[in-house]
Design a protein around this motif. Structure first.
Motif, PDB file in Angstrom:
ATOM      1  N   PRO A  44     -14.016 -18.737  -3.555  1.00 61.08           N
ATOM      2  CA  PRO A  44     -14.486 -18.634  -4.938  1.00 61.08           C
ATOM      3  C   PRO A  44     -15.652 -17.680  -5.125  1.00 61.08           C
ATOM      4  CG  PRO A  44     -15.174 -20.715  -3.961  1.00 61.08           C
ATOM      5  CD  PRO A  44     -14.211 -20.085  -3.010  1.00 61.08           C
ATOM      6  N   PHE A  45     -16.303 -17.278  -4.038  1.00 64.10           N
ATOM      7  CA  PHE A  45     -17.405 -16.324  -4.119  1.00 64.10           C
ATOM      8  C   PHE A  45     -17.043 -15.008  -3.432  1.00 64.10           C
ATOM      9  CE2 PHE A  45     -19.119 -20.664  -3.964  1.00 64.10           C
ATOM     10  CZ  PHE A  45     -19.624 -20.730  -5.256  1.00 64.10           C
ATOM     11  N   LEU A  46     -15.738 -14.747  -3.363  1.00 62.24           N
ATOM     12  CA  LEU A  46     -15.161 -13.517  -2.802  1.00 62.24           C
ATOM     13  C   LEU A  46     -15.213 -13.473  -1.278  1.00 62.24           C
ATOM     14  CD1 LEU A  46     -16.465 -10.804  -5.311  1.00 62.24           C
ATOM     15  CD2 LEU A  46     -14.236 -11.936  -5.283  1.00 62.24           C
ATOM     16  N   GLN A  47     -15.504 -14.597  -0.631  1.00 67.39           N
ATOM     17  CA  GLN A  47     -15.472 -14.585   0.822  1.00 67.39           C
ATOM     18  C   GLN A  47     -14.026 -14.332   1.280  1.00 67.39           C
ATOM     19  OE1 GLN A  47     -16.357 -17.116  -1.188  1.00 67.39           O
ATOM     20  NE2 GLN A  47     -16.326 -19.093  -0.151  1.00 67.39           N
ATOM     21  N   PRO A  48     -13.858 -13.490   2.288  1.00 61.88           N
ATOM     22  CA  PRO A  48     -12.520 -13.019   2.661  1.00 61.88           C
ATOM     23  C   PRO A  48     -11.712 -14.047   3.453  1.00 61.88           C
ATOM     24  CG  PRO A  48     -14.147 -12.134   4.164  1.00 61.88           C
ATOM     25  CD  PRO A  48     -14.919 -12.872   3.097  1.00 61.88           C
ATOM     26  N   PRO A  49     -10.375 -13.973   3.362  1.00 63.51           N
ATOM     27  CA  PRO A  49      -9.531 -14.809   4.227  1.00 63.51           C
ATOM     28  C   PRO A  49      -9.645 -14.332   5.669  1.00 63.51           C
ATOM     29  CG  PRO A  49      -8.191 -13.237   3.003  1.00 63.51           C
ATOM     30  CD  PRO A  49      -9.587 -13.101   2.475  1.00 63.51           C
ATOM     31  N   ILE A  50      -9.603 -15.250   6.626  1.00 60.42           N
ATOM     32  CA  ILE A  50      -9.775 -14.853   8.031  1.00 60.42           C
ATOM     33  C   ILE A  50      -8.719 -15.438   8.952  1.00 60.42           C
ATOM     34  CG2 ILE A  50     -12.276 -14.576   7.748  1.00 60.42           C
ATOM     35  CD1 ILE A  50     -12.594 -17.257   9.250  1.00 60.42           C
TER      36      ILE A  50
END
Length: 297
Positions: A44-50
């Motif tokens: 939700p805060f643009l943290q990337p998928p890993i």
């Protein structure tokens, strides 16, 4: 190096996992089963998928040492940003921020891990009366006296926290605790991840760090309104009133009481540390607003 990233489902942890991977390291991430789905989607805060970027996913609970059996096998370095932020679980702050990290440290010592990198708070010495700071600093004491090579990274604040101003602006009014004239230089997760990764090769034991721009809290609120194209509507809440409200919350939810007290103290003190990184808060707000609009948030 073979690196364990604990707190990998959170805002910072994902960026750190990717940064270490980009530098050629083998990465294992620790995640709770209920948070596993977060690894494959933008946060939700643009943290990337890993999920597809790391080498190994270990499912366990930091507060349950039995569930961590084998987690340190083959590991050279531990990074932890484990801590309670927005979780709604009934588990307590001391149990997670101290106890969970202590479990990781004990297991790391048993397996001869070479280095432990931990994220705590900037200016923590000013806020020892707050449980959320006291828990993390209690762990820092154990970490620094354990004999393991270690580094404590101390950011002023994260862009994910500053995004609350954008959320308030979208609702029509921003609330500031105090007059809003205290200053902070928050940092983007990707920029902070570089600092955390640099700590691997550094001899520094304490690393205070902030972002490239310094704002007053009022300026952040005004920036949020400017991004959405509306005139600022800002209400100032006296710190004493906020502390009183937090006190009323305590009998019903001690965790939210502690978080409310922490943000009250944070907004009434300066949080300015040596600048790092290049990502600007305005650019982040614009990107986040576009993401939220597309998601219908």
């Amino acid at each position: 190096m073979r690196i364990l990233v604990a707190g990998a489902s959170g805002y910072l942890g994902r960026y750190v996992a990717l940064e270490f991977k980009k530098r050629g390291h083998w990465i294992r991430v620790l995640v709770r089963e209920k948070s596993l789905h977060k690894l494959k989607e933008i946060g939700p805060f643009l943290q990337p998928p890993i999920k597809d970027q790391v080498d190994d996913i270990f499912i366990g609970e930091v507060t349950d040492r039995v569930s961590l059996k084998g987690i340190m096998d083959g590991i050279d370095v531990v990074f932890s940003s484990v801590g309670i932020t927005r979780q709604r679980d009934p588990v307590g702050i001391m149990e997670v921020d101290y106890g969970g990290n202590k479990n990781l440290l004990d297991l790391a010592l048993e397996k001869g891990v070479r280095k432990f990198i931990f994220v705590s708070a900037f200016n923590a010495h000013l806020f020892g009366h707050l449980e959320i700071v006291r828990a993390r600093e209690k762990f820092v004491e154990d970490l620094t006296s354990s004999g393991i090579d270690c580094a404590v990274v101390r950011p002023t604040g994260l862009f994910s926290d500053s995004s609350e101003f954008l959320r308030m602006a979208l609702k029509g009014r921003a609330y500031l605790i105090g007059d809003g004239h205290n200053r902070v230089n928050p940092i983007h997760g990707a920029d902070l991840a570089e600092v955390c990764a640099d700590a691997l090769e550094s001899d520094l034991k304490e690393i205070p760090v902030g972002g490239p721009q310094v704002f007053t809290y009022r300026e952040i609120a005004e920036l949020a309104f400017r991004i959405i194209g509306k005139s600022p509507r800002i209400t100032n809440i006296p710190p004493g009133l906020m502390r009183f409200i937090a006190g009323l919350i305590k009998p019903f939810n001690s965790k939210y009481h502690t978080l409310a007290r922490f943000f009250t103290e944070a907004m009434t003190h300066d949080f300015v540390a040596p600048p790092r990184g290049k990502i600007r808060l305005e650019d982040y707000f614009r990107e986040l607003l576009d993401f939220w609009e597309k998601k219908g948030v």
